[in-house]
Every structure is written in C-alpha cells, then in structure tokens.
Scaffold this active site. Structure first.
Site, PDB file in Angstrom:
ATOM      1  N   GLY A 127      75.541  -2.700  76.040  1.00 50.89           N
ATOM      2  CA  GLY A 127      75.042  -1.415  75.636  1.00 50.89           C
ATOM      3  C   GLY A 127      75.659  -0.505  76.144  1.00 50.89           C
ATOM      4  O   GLY A 127      75.359   0.353  76.952  1.00 50.89           O
ATOM      5  N   ILE A 138      75.123  -1.662  69.746  1.00 50.00           N
ATOM      6  CA  ILE A 138      74.505  -2.117  68.645  1.00 50.00           C
ATOM      7  C   ILE A 138      74.432  -0.819  67.632  1.00 50.00           C
ATOM      8  O   ILE A 138      74.517  -1.020  66.291  1.00 50.00           O
ATOM      9  CB  ILE A 138      73.043  -2.632  68.721  1.00 50.00           C
ATOM     10  N   ASP A 195      67.377  -0.073  77.588  1.00 46.90           N
ATOM     11  CA  ASP A 195      65.890   0.523  77.033  1.00 46.90           C
ATOM     12  C   ASP A 195      64.765   0.117  77.839  1.00 46.90           C
ATOM     13  O   ASP A 195      64.688  -1.220  77.909  1.00 46.90           O
ATOM     14  CB  ASP A 195      65.606   0.012  75.445  1.00 46.90           C
ATOM     15  N   THR A 228      78.087   6.634  83.625  1.00 46.40           N
ATOM     16  CA  THR A 228      77.610   6.665  82.375  1.00 46.40           C
ATOM     17  C   THR A 228      76.852   7.850  81.910  1.00 46.40           C
ATOM     18  O   THR A 228      76.611   8.759  82.912  1.00 46.40           O
ATOM     19  CB  THR A 228      76.414   5.556  82.407  1.00 46.40           C
TER      20      THR A 228
END
Length: 281
Positions: free
Chosen positions: A100, A124, A179, A254
């Site tokens: 991810g 994804i 998530d 990030t």
C-alpha cells in the site's frame, strides 16, 4: 458547443503530452489522483504470476539483471525449465516490500539509503501505481545510477502476496497508514489479521521486521494485538524501535505522515520481529 475538459480528459491530455517533456520531469500528482482506498475483495483486473518463479522482474530492475554470462544462462535455463517461460533473472532477490505504498514517498526516501537492496512498492490503485512508476523513472533520469533499486507494481497483496515472494525472501515489510476500516463489519478488510499475518510470516525471513504506522489508535491496537497473538512474531522494544533508521524515515516521508504532521495529529508506531520457526518434533 464544447464545454471545458473534465478531470479524465485533462488527465489524458497530460499523459499524451508526456512524450514532449524531458525524461527528468517529475509527474504531477494532481493528474493521478484516485479514491483514497480500493475494495480488496473486488475482482480487479490484475496481472500476477502463478508463482514467484514465474515473475520476470527485469523490466522493473533493469540495472540488476544478470549480465550475459554462464551464470545468467544457468539461471535462465533453470527458470525456464521450472516455468516454461523465458524469464530473465536478477542478480539478487527483492528484500523490502512497501505494501500500500501510496504515492511512493517512503519508497523513494529509502532507495538512496539502501542502495544495494531491492525495494518494491505494491499498490492496488491503478492511477497511483502509474504515478509512482513515472516518479521513479524521472528520478532515475535525474540521478543516473540511483533509484535503480526501487520499483512499483499494481497488486492486491491480500490475495496474491505469496505469488510474488518465496518463503523467507523478505527482510522488511512496511504497512504505513493502512485503511482503518472503522466499521466492525469492515474489519475483515484490514491489512493485518490472523490469516494475513501467517502469510507475512511465510514471506518474511526469521529476524526480519514488519513496520507499522497509523494515526488511528484503535487500528494501532488492533495490529499490535494480532501480531502479539501470532506465534511467529514478537514486538520490538521501544529503544530498538526508535534507533531504527527506517522508523525515522517512515515517520516523515509518507504522504499520509506529512498530512498527519500538518494536522498536528499523533502517529502510532509498532515493529514486529519474525521469530525462528520451532524445530519439528
């Protein structure tokens, strides 16, 4: 009368014009925006290998492809016998996976720090994956000889992680701001679970580390609870955790981490070490 271009049209116009731009120009994130999360249980149009031996990494890490030598011939011959495909072999295996990876902030920050280690971002979402791939391509052009050890591909790791990595291949896995899936009925979609932790245990070598970070305390507790309960993992102590250079990078590089910083939110970090497998009785 033709109205103004919509977002999709602008995106296509931008991508079509990239051939006229210098290879060193970084992609513009606004043209690769996508919904924050994707349903991991949906049947996405994904390409994945039948097994790690079937995966040809040569286009992702061209600088690490075995040179024309007897070693390469032997490696490719063995691969072709196993898979029935013409698979080019790399000089070394991928060791680090950023699952991810989002827009690739951690990936491109770690690449210069770990120049001799192959790192792979797995994402994804189609547009986000394409952005990271273009970002790495531009960084390679800007800094010849650097960022050759970083790559990104589109993948659903909840379904296909063992298709890409063999047993005990990885030394590090990063799970950064996954998530939260706040609703109880959505908890089955969380990236950490009893079942998925067994898959992480399969691909991570003994002594390897799984890094987790989130701004959601409930998710942090969930991940810690599930890793602590798994017989293949132990929690890394706080002193060792804070001395880890990768933790320092993970906190600040990030995109989600930067957003939390701007909002003056909290970041919850936990590391888990892969234990040795117990002896067979």
């Amino acid at each position: 009368m033709v109205g103004p271009a919509n977002k999709r049209q602008k995106r296509e116009e931008y991508k079509n014009s990239k051939g006229d731009k210098p290879a060193t120009e970084l992609p513009k994130k606004k043209f690769y925006r996508q919904r924050a999360h994707a349903n991991p249980f949906s049947d996405h149009q994904l390409t994945y290998p039948a097994s790690p031996e079937h995966m040809d990494w040569s286009s992702h890490y061209p600088a690490f492809v075995l040179e024309n030598s007897q070693e390469q011939i032997d490696a490719e011959s063995e691969a072709n016998v196993q898979t029935g495909l013409a698979v080019k072999r790399l000089k070394q295996d991928i060791e680090v996976a950023d699952i991810g990876c989002g827009f690739g902030g951690l990936l491109v920050a770690l690449a210069p720090i770990m120049p001799d280690t192959l790192l792979l971002g797995m994402e994804i979402r189609t547009q986000v994956t394409e952005y990271v791939q273009e970002r790495i391509k531009a960084l390679r052009a800007q800094h010849p000889g650097q960022y050759e050890n970083a790559a990104c591909l589109r993948a659903n790791t909840m379904k296909f992680l063992p298709n890409f990595f063999k047993k005990h291949q990885l030394s590090k896995i990063f799970l950064c701001f996954p998530d939260p899936h706040f609703k109880a009925r959505k908890h089955k979609a969380r990236i950490v679970s009893t079942t998925l932790n067994s898959e992480y245990a399969f691909v991570v070598r003994p002594g390897g580390i799984i890094y987790t970070i989130t701004d959601v305390e409930d998710l942090h507790n969930w991940m810690a609870q599930h890793f602590n309960a798994h017989p293949s993992f132990e929690r890394v102590g706080e002193e060792e955790q804070e001395a880890d250079e990768c933790v320092k990078v993970m906190r600040v590089e990030t995109e989600e981490g930067k957003k939390v910083e701007r909002n003056q939110g909290q970041k919850f970090v936990a590391l888990f070490r892969r234990l040795e497998d117990p002896p067979w009785r």
